[in-house]
Design a protein around this motif. Structure first.
Motif, short mmCIF file in Angstrom:
data_model
loop_
_atom_site.label_atom_id
_atom_site.label_comp_id
_atom_site.label_asym_id
_atom_site.label_seq_id
_atom_site.Cartn_x
_atom_site.Cartn_y
_atom_site.Cartn_z
N ASN A 550 -14.11 97.43 37.01
CA ASN A 550 -15.06 98.24 38.00
C ASN A 550 -15.23 97.73 39.30
N ASN A 551 -15.25 96.26 39.20
CA ASN A 551 -15.57 95.46 40.33
C ASN A 551 -14.44 94.71 40.90
N CYS A 552 -13.24 94.98 40.75
CA CYS A 552 -12.07 94.45 41.10
C CYS A 552 -11.29 95.23 42.13
N TYR A 553 -10.91 94.63 43.45
CA TYR A 553 -10.48 95.23 44.48
C TYR A 553 -9.04 95.01 44.20
N SER A 554 -8.22 96.07 44.31
CA SER A 554 -6.54 96.05 43.93
C SER A 554 -5.93 95.76 45.03
N LEU A 555 -5.05 94.88 44.99
CA LEU A 555 -4.13 94.64 46.17
C LEU A 555 -2.66 94.89 45.72
N ASN A 556 -2.22 95.74 46.61
CA ASN A 556 -0.65 96.48 46.45
C ASN A 556 0.31 95.23 46.74
N ASP A 557 1.60 95.72 46.56
CA ASP A 557 2.78 94.54 46.86
C ASP A 557 2.96 94.44 48.06
N ALA A 558 2.50 95.29 48.97
CA ALA A 558 2.75 95.02 50.49
C ALA A 558 1.72 94.05 50.92
N GLN A 559 0.41 94.27 50.51
CA GLN A 559 -0.68 93.49 50.89
C GLN A 559 -0.45 91.90 50.30
N ILE A 560 0.01 91.86 49.17
CA ILE A 560 0.22 90.71 48.49
C ILE A 560 1.43 89.89 49.46
N LYS A 561 2.54 90.72 49.71
CA LYS A 561 3.50 89.78 50.41
C LYS A 561 3.02 89.66 51.91
N GLY A 562 2.00 90.30 52.53
CA GLY A 562 1.64 89.94 53.79
C GLY A 562 0.60 88.78 53.41
N MET A 563 0.07 88.49 52.70
CA MET A 563 -0.91 87.58 52.34
C MET A 563 0.06 86.22 52.25
N GLN A 564 1.21 86.04 51.58
CA GLN A 564 2.18 85.18 51.47
C GLN A 564 2.65 84.64 52.81
N GLU A 565 2.96 85.82 53.52
CA GLU A 565 3.86 85.46 54.86
C GLU A 565 2.66 85.09 56.00
N THR A 566 1.49 85.38 55.77
CA THR A 566 0.42 84.93 56.48
C THR A 566 0.05 83.56 56.31
N ALA A 567 -0.13 83.07 55.24
CA ALA A 567 -1.07 81.84 54.77
C ALA A 567 0.07 80.68 54.90
N VAL A 568 -0.40 79.61 55.12
CA VAL A 568 0.43 78.31 54.92
C VAL A 568 0.47 78.11 53.56
N SER A 569 1.50 77.37 53.13
CA SER A 569 1.61 77.22 51.67
C SER A 569 2.46 75.92 51.44
#
Length: 667
Positions: A550-569
């Motif tokens: 109920n208190n979980c914000y869902s991330l879709n595939d596009a958002q996950i891919k966007g995080m991976q591309e934005t972050a340093v890793s």
């Protein structure tokens, strides 16, 4: 109804014990902890035809057994004496040959006829706590007869027979309990309210056929009372004229001082008691040590509780004295999946006196040392590549990892350094730069050392802060420091990988309740520290329940891919890593904090890891670093990726950057 537990990789299952002239359907699914069936799929109906051949038992063509039809009386056949009082229609055939020759359908039909001659009885009685007790009487002759028909595993079965007749309809669900043949009673727990149950005692064959010896009366489970309309008056018929009362054998536990630093706890718990408590939901066998100084544990919560997970075969355990000059009591019992405490026995009280301060090892010197660095200092340039850190190892020890450059060692020796030394400071609630450490342990080391395990001596009710330094001691006992670690806070809430590790429960409740902080996760360390010394009336406490769905914000595939591309890793291979903010700040562009703050969001994804604060292996996890002194210790079990990033609704006015240090420790 037949049930088969399967591995999730199974795709087919051969069933060779089905009755002729019966129709069958199959379902695949899962069973929940409370016995509910979660169906995934159901098959079409299949009818089993009656076999037409005679099964030969051995090479003698004159010795064979035909498949008997249901209700056929086989008592007129020649018999072979089994003992002085018992005969069986086997025509001289051995035990294993009976089951082989008859086959599934014939075996059950023959046993149905033979079962009429048995004298076994079983009674089921409901209780108020969603449980029931089964008591039975089975003569040895009945057991022998079942074994002749292939019976192998003595077993109690409990059926949900709500609104059905078990003679003509399958049970809604069946519970199986393997039992020793000497047992005559069993406590069945976690039954469903407003449901009716019946029990059978009997034997299961190697091919999963069921040979019942006796079937019980029906009982209804009620949350508030036992339904008196259900017949439960058969107990005197089983065990005599006096009604049976369900009484578990006594358990006992004692606690005694072993020495100034340890206590010895010993206990005795009969196996029947363990079985009964597990039927009521008990999952983890556990020893608990309570600080009961000046209180009555029956009416007041303990100041502190240490919990030790145990193997069921364990009967004694040495436990450390965490605080001297206190009173202690012990309990043995089980913890349920909902963290409820099911106590089996409570010990006597003992008081542990203040010990004489002695040194147990020549290696460790614990004294009031002159920790003031000598006026001769080591050049800053020589210290740049040296570092030291403390990592929690288990509940009673930590591990110090260090790297010291040869340049730093040479510089220290030029300033008079003689003995290479590791120092561990107890800096609980003090500033080491302006106050003296409460206690110091020093270890003379070889210059090649890169790792050292140290004991943890907890000196408060809830936590201790340790800090490590590496350096040299001069001839005049001055200290030349090369590197200093960040402080490590060790709290009694820490939970380790060890199956017999120590967990600790916050004061305030005598038992674990749902409204307590999740103590075993270790994820509420700061909250625990903040509240450990709070008395009623000093604060107002509110609880936030965060639901996993109920208190979980869902991330879709596009958002996950966007995080991976934005972050340093950074790719992390298996090993131990220390992650911290080395320098810099992050600012949202607000005038409230123009200088920014040392903060970063971390996402670890791609392989199995453990955050050492929780010690739980996961496929991915999140964390934050807040401040230059906070560290994240990761045990990477499978190759994974560390992503570092910020989150904002309008990043265009953000300013600042920071550097994250990722140090892999030597194994």
């Amino acid at each position: 109804m037949q049930q088969y537990d399967l591995s999730e990789s199974t795709t087919d299952k051969q069933l060779d014990s089905l009755e002729a002239e019966h129709e069958y359907q199959a379902e695949i699914g899962y069973v929940t902890d409370d016995g509910q069936w979660l169906k995934l799929a159901r098959s079409e109906k299949l009818r089993i035809s009656r076999p037409e051949t005679v099964t030969t038992v051995d090479e003698n063509p004159t010795t064979g057994i035909s498949v008997p039809e249901s209700e056929v009386d086989t008592t007129e056949t020649d018999t072979t004496t089994v003992d002085e009082n018992q005969t069986t229609p086997t025509d001289g055939i051995g035990i294993g040959e009976i089951a082989l020759g008859l086959g599934g359908a014939g075996l059950l039909a023959a046993w149905a006829n033979r079962k009429r001659e048995l004298n076994s009885k079983i009674n089921l009685k409901s209780h108020h706590s969603k449980s029931a007790s089964a008591t039975w009487s089975v003569p040895e002759a009945d057991k022998d007869a079942a074994k002749l028909y292939g019976g192998k595993q003595y077993q109690l079965r409990v059926y949900d027979v709500t609104n059905i007749d078990l003679e003509s309809q399958p049970a809604h669900s069946t519970r199986y309990y393997d039992s020793e043949e000497s047992n005559q009673q069993w406590q069945v727990g976690n039954l469903l309210d407003d449901c009716e149950y019946q029990a059978e005692i009997g034997y299961a064959t190697d091919d999963d056929q069921w040979l019942p010896l006796a079937r019980s009366n029906r009982v209804r489970i009620s949350e508030y009372r036992v339904d008196e309309n259900i017949n439960v008056a058969k107990e005197p018929e089983i065990l005599g004229k006096t009604p049976v009362k369900w009484v578990l054998p006594p358990c006992k536990i004692t606690i005694t001082p072993e020495n100034a630093e340890n206590m010895m706890v010993a206990w005795e718990v009969p196996q029947t008691v363990k079985n009964a408590i597990k039927e009521q939901g008990g999952e983890q066998y556990q020893l608990r040590i309570y600080d009961v100084t000046g209180i009555d544990l029956d009416t007041q919560p303990a100041y502190n509780v240490q919990a030790y997970d145990c193997e069921e075969s364990t009967q004694q355990r040495q436990v450390p004295v965490f605080v001297s000059d206190r009173d202690y009591q012990a309990e043995i019992g089980y913890v349920t999946d909902e963290d409820e405490w099911l106590k089996l026995a409570r010990s006597n009280r003992i008081r542990m006196p203040v010990p004489n301060l002695t040194v147990d090892s020549d290696e460790v010197k614990s004294t009031q040392l002159d920790t003031t660095p000598t006026t001769a200092t080591i050049p800053e340039e020589a210290l740049k590549s040296s570092w030291i850190t403390i990592v929690p190892h288990d509940r009673q020890s930590a591990c110090v990892h260090l790297v010291v450059s040869q340049a730093a060692k040479d510089a220290a020796k030029q300033q008079g350094g003689q003995q290479y030394q590791l120092r561990i400071y107890d800096v609980t609630d003090i500033d080491i730069d302006s106050q003296k450490a409460q206690k110091i342990q020093q270890y003379d080391c070889e210059e090649s050392i890169q790792k050292k395990e140290i004991p943890i001596h907890v000196s408060s009710l809830s936590y201790v802060d340790y800090l490590a330094e590496i350096g040299y001691v001069t001839d005049n006992l001055q200290w030349l420091r090369i590197a200093r670690s960040n402080p490590l806070r060790i709290t009694v809430l820490t939970k380790t990988d060890n199956l017999e590790a120590v967990g600790t429960i916050l004061p305030g409740e005598a038992t674990i309740g749902a409204d307590l902080i999740s103590q075993r996760s270790g994820s509420k360390e700061e909250t625990a520290i903040a509240t450990s010394n709070i008395t009623p009336g000093d604060c107002e406490i509110q609880h936030l329940v965060v639901h996993s769905r109920n208190n979980c914000y869902s991330l879709n595939d596009a958002q996950i891919k966007g995080m991976q591309e934005t972050a340093v890793s950074e790719t992390l291979e298996p090993g131990i890593y220390i992650v911290r903010i080395k320098s810099g700040t992050f600012c949202y562009g607000s005038n409230i904090c123009p200088s920014g703050e040392p903060f970063v969001l971390l996402w670890i994804f791609g392989g199995k890891v453990k955050n050492k604060k929780t010690n739980i292996p996961v496929g991915q996890t999140w964390s934050t670093l807040n401040g230059y002194h906070e560290t994240l210790t990761l045990e990477v079990l499978e190759t994974t990726t560390l992503y570092a990033l910020f989150v904002d609704t309008y990043p265009d006015d953000n300013n600042g950057e920071l550097t994250v240090s990722v140090a892999k420790l030597y194994s």
